[in-house]
Enzyme design. Structure first.
Site, PDB file in Angstrom:
ATOM      1  N   HIS A  14      76.023  50.431  33.874  1.00  0.00           N
ATOM      2  CA  HIS A  14      76.927  49.735  34.802  1.00  0.00           C
ATOM      3  C   HIS A  14      76.300  48.485  35.402  1.00  0.00           C
ATOM      4  CE1 HIS A  14      74.911  52.386  37.965  1.00  0.00           C
ATOM      5  NE2 HIS A  14      74.905  51.226  38.587  1.00  0.00           N
ATOM      6  N   HIS A 173      80.750  42.383  28.725  1.00  0.00           N
ATOM      7  CA  HIS A 173      79.380  42.017  29.081  1.00  0.00           C
ATOM      8  C   HIS A 173      79.228  41.616  30.545  1.00  0.00           C
ATOM      9  CE1 HIS A 173      80.701  37.780  27.939  1.00  0.00           C
ATOM     10  NE2 HIS A 173      80.060  37.536  29.060  1.00  0.00           N
ATOM     11  N   GLU A 235      74.544  39.428  28.695  1.00  0.00           N
ATOM     12  CA  GLU A 235      74.460  38.022  28.291  1.00  0.00           C
ATOM     13  C   GLU A 235      73.455  37.314  29.187  1.00  0.00           C
ATOM     14  OE1 GLU A 235      77.051  33.856  28.333  1.00  0.00           O
ATOM     15  OE2 GLU A 235      78.052  35.741  28.845  1.00  0.00           O
ATOM     16  N   HIS A 262      72.690  45.057  41.002  1.00  0.00           N
ATOM     17  CA  HIS A 262      71.791  45.437  39.909  1.00  0.00           C
ATOM     18  C   HIS A 262      72.594  45.730  38.648  1.00  0.00           C
ATOM     19  CE1 HIS A 262      72.827  49.404  41.864  1.00  0.00           C
ATOM     20  NE2 HIS A 262      73.065  49.723  40.595  1.00  0.00           N
ATOM     21  N   GLU A 308      68.386  49.375  37.562  1.00  0.00           N
ATOM     22  CA  GLU A 308      68.350  50.776  37.970  1.00  0.00           C
ATOM     23  C   GLU A 308      68.138  51.663  36.739  1.00  0.00           C
ATOM     24  OE1 GLU A 308      70.959  53.981  40.604  1.00  0.00           O
ATOM     25  OE2 GLU A 308      71.998  52.292  39.658  1.00  0.00           O
TER      26      GLU A 308
END
Length: 321
Positions: A14, A173, A235, A262, A308
């Site tokens: 995510h 993306h 990207e 993040h 993360e």
């Protein structure tokens, strides 16, 4: 036997965005066809997390638990921001706080999809008809974050079709600007285990784009193969010359003014993955053993963006939270 980890099991799970009003933000991303998959509340710390992603029967990750997916959006709401008239998000695209650029969805029919978003009253940073690039658009979410819209088919093939099916959309993306392409590519490939899917060189405009991801079952795209049907790509945008400027930095989204938080990679064995990162001498923001939350870690990439690290529940067989 010591626990092991394999980067081919990793997923770009995510991208986290802070939001002012979760009701408005969830409504927007649901309009883009996403489903609210899970909400995690931490009232003692005064914040809630909303995880959204594509979950239609034809979606890439349909029916999977949230940590076994790619291409999710995590919205973070800190209590009280919705009623604070002075609270404003940094969308990552305004000087001097540029860094994170945008998220991107790919759609079946870009003309009809953009019209549907506009008809719902949402604004655009760039409409299809603006500028020279007539094959991409940028919608604005309620906080002003940019959401790129790209087509899964060439615009010439869809301009006469007036319908769009949100069940075919993908969260394609997330874009981050990087100072030194060589260092960032090395980090995401050698440390995080991603593969370089394709490179776009815009030499006259002075920048390159690098698209990376985890191959999964589909593998690395062959030459000439597109990536618009994928989810969970990263990207990296490199503007020529920034690597030579010692004083140049991008905003990581976590120092003031805040916005993007993040990206997150889910792994097969979080203890073994973190031990591997330790051996590779990564820069840590938070080790597993730091703080109260012993089930997440944060690594820093070469630009200071937070990555993360979280356990994929499909491998552990137990809930993270």
């Amino acid at each position: 036997m010591a626990a092991t980890t394999k980067t081919e099991n990793y997923k770009f799970n995510h991208s986290m965005l802070r939001v002012k009003d979760p009701k408005e933000s969830v409504k927007f991303y649901k309009h883009l066809g996403m489903s609210l998959l899970q909400t995690l509340s931490f009232p003692e710390a005064k914040f809630d997390l909303y995880f959204l992603g594509y979950d239609s029967p034809g979606a890439v990750s349909h029916g999977k638990n949230i940590w076994d997916r790619e291409g999710l959006i995590e919205l973070t709401h800190n209590y009280g921001t919705e009623s604070d008239p002075n609270y404003k998000i940094n969308n990552g695209n305004v000087e001097p706080h540029r860094g994170f650029g945008h998220t991107c969805i790919s759609v079946d029919n870009i003309q009809a999809a953009c019209q549907r978003i506009e008809d719902a009253g949402y604004k655009f940073q760039k409409k299809l008809s603006d500028g020279k690039m007539r094959h991409i658009a940028f919608a604005l979410d309620p906080d002003g974050y940019w959401v790129e819209i790209i087509g899964q088919k060439p615009v010439e093939e869809t301009e006469e079709i007036k319908t769009t099916e949100v069940g075919t959309y993908r969260m394609n993306h997330t874009m981050l600007r990087v100072k030194d392409a060589e260092k960032s590519l090395k980090f995401y490939q050698e440390v995080m285990g991603m593969k370089l899917f394709r490179t776009h060189k815009a030499e006259q405009a002075g920048f390159n784009l690098y698209f990376l991801g985890y191959p999964g079952q589909k593998g690395v795209p062959g030459e000439g193969e597109g990536t618009s049907d994928r989810e969970g790509l990263l990207e990296l945008t490199w503007n020529y010359g920034t690597e030579k400027d010692e004083g140049f930095t991008y905003h990581d989204g976590n120092s003031e003014p805040q916005g993007f938080g993040h990206i997150c990679v889910s792994v097969d064995n979080i203890e073994a993955a973190c031990a591997r990162f330790e051996e590779l001498k990564v820069n840590w923001k938070k080790r597993l053993t730091d703080g109260r939350m012993k089930n997440v870690a944060f690594v820093l990439d070469p630009d200071g963006y937070w990555v993360e690290i979280v356990q994929n529940e499909a491998f552990s067989g137990k809930a993270n939270f």
